[in-house]
Design a protein around this motif. Structure first.
Motif, PDB file in Angstrom:
ATOM      1  N   ASP A 115      52.301  31.935  47.019  1.00  0.00           N
ATOM      2  CA  ASP A 115      53.264  33.007  46.751  1.00  0.00           C
ATOM      3  C   ASP A 115      52.960  33.672  45.412  1.00  0.00           C
ATOM      4  N   ILE A 116      52.660  32.852  44.420  1.00  0.00           N
ATOM      5  CA  ILE A 116      52.371  33.369  43.085  1.00  0.00           C
ATOM      6  C   ILE A 116      51.058  34.139  43.089  1.00  0.00           C
ATOM      7  N   GLU A 117      50.062  33.607  43.791  1.00  0.00           N
ATOM      8  CA  GLU A 117      48.772  34.288  43.875  1.00  0.00           C
ATOM      9  C   GLU A 117      48.905  35.652  44.542  1.00  0.00           C
ATOM     10  N   ALA A 118      49.763  35.760  45.540  1.00  0.00           N
ATOM     11  CA  ALA A 118      49.983  37.042  46.216  1.00  0.00           C
ATOM     12  C   ALA A 118      50.533  38.079  45.238  1.00  0.00           C
ATOM     13  N   VAL A 119      51.443  37.679  44.366  1.00  0.00           N
ATOM     14  CA  VAL A 119      51.993  38.599  43.362  1.00  0.00           C
ATOM     15  C   VAL A 119      50.896  39.011  42.382  1.00  0.00           C
ATOM     16  N   VAL A 120      50.098  38.065  41.944  1.00  0.00           N
ATOM     17  CA  VAL A 120      48.997  38.371  41.017  1.00  0.00           C
ATOM     18  C   VAL A 120      48.056  39.393  41.648  1.00  0.00           C
ATOM     19  N   GLN A 121      47.720  39.200  42.917  1.00  0.00           N
ATOM     20  CA  GLN A 121      46.809  40.118  43.597  1.00  0.00           C
ATOM     21  C   GLN A 121      47.420  41.498  43.799  1.00  0.00           C
ATOM     22  N   ARG A 122      48.721  41.576  44.041  1.00  0.00           N
ATOM     23  CA  ARG A 122      49.378  42.887  44.176  1.00  0.00           C
ATOM     24  C   ARG A 122      49.274  43.697  42.889  1.00  0.00           C
ATOM     25  N   HIS A 123      49.145  43.013  41.771  1.00  0.00           N
ATOM     26  CA  HIS A 123      49.058  43.688  40.480  1.00  0.00           C
ATOM     27  C   HIS A 123      47.607  43.851  40.013  1.00  0.00           C
ATOM     28  N   GLY A 124      46.659  43.600  40.909  1.00  0.00           N
ATOM     29  CA  GLY A 124      45.256  43.847  40.604  1.00  0.00           C
ATOM     30  C   GLY A 124      44.512  42.696  39.976  1.00  0.00           C
ATOM     31  N   GLY A 125      45.117  41.535  39.875  1.00  0.00           N
ATOM     32  CA  GLY A 125      44.454  40.387  39.277  1.00  0.00           C
ATOM     33  C   GLY A 125      44.096  39.347  40.322  1.00  0.00           C
ATOM     34  N   GLU A 126      43.480  38.303  39.867  1.00  0.00           N
ATOM     35  CA  GLU A 126      43.172  37.178  40.740  1.00  0.00           C
ATOM     36  C   GLU A 126      42.971  35.935  39.893  1.00  0.00           C
ATOM     37  N   PHE A 127      43.060  34.783  40.537  1.00  0.00           N
ATOM     38  CA  PHE A 127      42.756  33.543  39.839  1.00  0.00           C
ATOM     39  C   PHE A 127      41.269  33.551  39.529  1.00  0.00           C
ATOM     40  N   ALA A 128      40.904  33.157  38.322  1.00  0.00           N
ATOM     41  CA  ALA A 128      39.498  33.135  37.933  1.00  0.00           C
ATOM     42  C   ALA A 128      38.724  32.226  38.886  1.00  0.00           C
ATOM     43  N   ALA A 129      37.482  32.613  39.182  1.00  0.00           N
ATOM     44  CA  ALA A 129      36.677  31.896  40.170  1.00  0.00           C
ATOM     45  C   ALA A 129      35.784  30.828  39.547  1.00  0.00           C
ATOM     46  N   ASN A 130      36.030  30.479  38.290  1.00  0.00           N
ATOM     47  CA  ASN A 130      35.194  29.445  37.690  1.00  0.00           C
ATOM     48  C   ASN A 130      35.518  28.085  38.304  1.00  0.00           C
ATOM     49  N   TRP A 131      34.606  27.142  38.121  1.00  0.00           N
ATOM     50  CA  TRP A 131      34.723  25.829  38.757  1.00  0.00           C
ATOM     51  C   TRP A 131      36.025  25.129  38.392  1.00  0.00           C
ATOM     52  N   TRP A 132      36.356  25.081  37.123  1.00  0.00           N
ATOM     53  CA  TRP A 132      37.531  24.336  36.668  1.00  0.00           C
ATOM     54  C   TRP A 132      38.819  24.947  37.217  1.00  0.00           C
ATOM     55  N   ASN A 133      38.916  26.249  37.235  1.00  0.00           N
ATOM     56  CA  ASN A 133      40.117  26.908  37.750  1.00  0.00           C
ATOM     57  C   ASN A 133      40.279  26.651  39.250  1.00  0.00           C
ATOM     58  N   ARG A 134      39.168  26.649  39.997  1.00  0.00           N
ATOM     59  CA  ARG A 134      39.239  26.355  41.440  1.00  0.00           C
ATOM     60  C   ARG A 134      39.684  24.915  41.680  1.00  0.00           C
ATOM     61  N   VAL A 135      39.168  23.979  40.876  1.00  0.00           N
ATOM     62  CA  VAL A 135      39.569  22.572  41.016  1.00  0.00           C
ATOM     63  C   VAL A 135      41.060  22.420  40.725  1.00  0.00           C
ATOM     64  N   LYS A 136      41.517  23.035  39.633  1.00  0.00           N
ATOM     65  CA  LYS A 136      42.946  22.934  39.284  1.00  0.00           C
ATOM     66  C   LYS A 136      43.818  23.547  40.369  1.00  0.00           C
ATOM     67  N   ALA A 137      43.456  24.718  40.868  1.00  0.00           N
ATOM     68  CA  ALA A 137      44.265  25.376  41.908  1.00  0.00           C
ATOM     69  C   ALA A 137      44.338  24.508  43.161  1.00  0.00           C
ATOM     70  N   GLY A 138      43.222  23.908  43.557  1.00  0.00           N
ATOM     71  CA  GLY A 138      43.221  23.016  44.720  1.00  0.00           C
ATOM     72  C   GLY A 138      44.102  21.800  44.504  1.00  0.00           C
ATOM     73  N   TYR A 139      44.009  21.220  43.319  1.00  0.00           N
ATOM     74  CA  TYR A 139      44.842  20.061  42.991  1.00  0.00           C
ATOM     75  C   TYR A 139      46.322  20.446  42.965  1.00  0.00           C
TER      76      TYR A 139
END
Length: 108
Positions: free
Chosen positions: A54-78
């Motif tokens: 839900d939060i990611e959808a709001v971020v994307q509506r405003h033109g942003g995204e979760f950073a695609a670096n390794w650590w950020n992907r691991v944290k988001a999955g966790y």
């Protein structure tokens, strides 16, 4: 209540404030903070009412995204894994370990 920190990319200065205001309006959000020098989004929320998607959808509506670096992907999955466990545990109906199994008589 859980606390989360994620790095964002692609947000324009003017979008940050409106994004945080929109996230703050979601049911279950306790706190939203954006640290603009580090492009970090800090959140505190109740995962039984809102999830990271839900939060990611709001971020994307405003033109942003979760950073695609390794650590950020691991944290988001966790975070997604833990949030799902919290939701599952909230739905679980507890039972007493001291009860006799169904169909068993107490007195013989």
């Amino acid at each position: 209540m859980v606390k989360r920190t994620l790095t964002l990319t692609g947000l324009q200065e003017r979008e940050r404030v409106s994004m945080c205001e929109e996230i703050d309006q979601l049911l279950g959000i306790d706190e939203v903070l954006f640290i603009h020098r580090a492009d970090k989004l800090l959140l505190a929320y109740d995962p039984t009412h809102v999830d990271l998607d839900d939060i990611e959808a709001v971020v994307q509506r405003h033109g942003g995204e979760f950073a695609a670096n390794w650590w950020n992907r691991v944290k988001a999955g966790y975070y997604r894994f833990v949030d799902q466990n919290v939701r599952d545990n909230a739905k679980h109906e507890p039972h007493c370990c001291h009860k006799l199994p169904p169909g068993r008589n107490r007195h013989k």
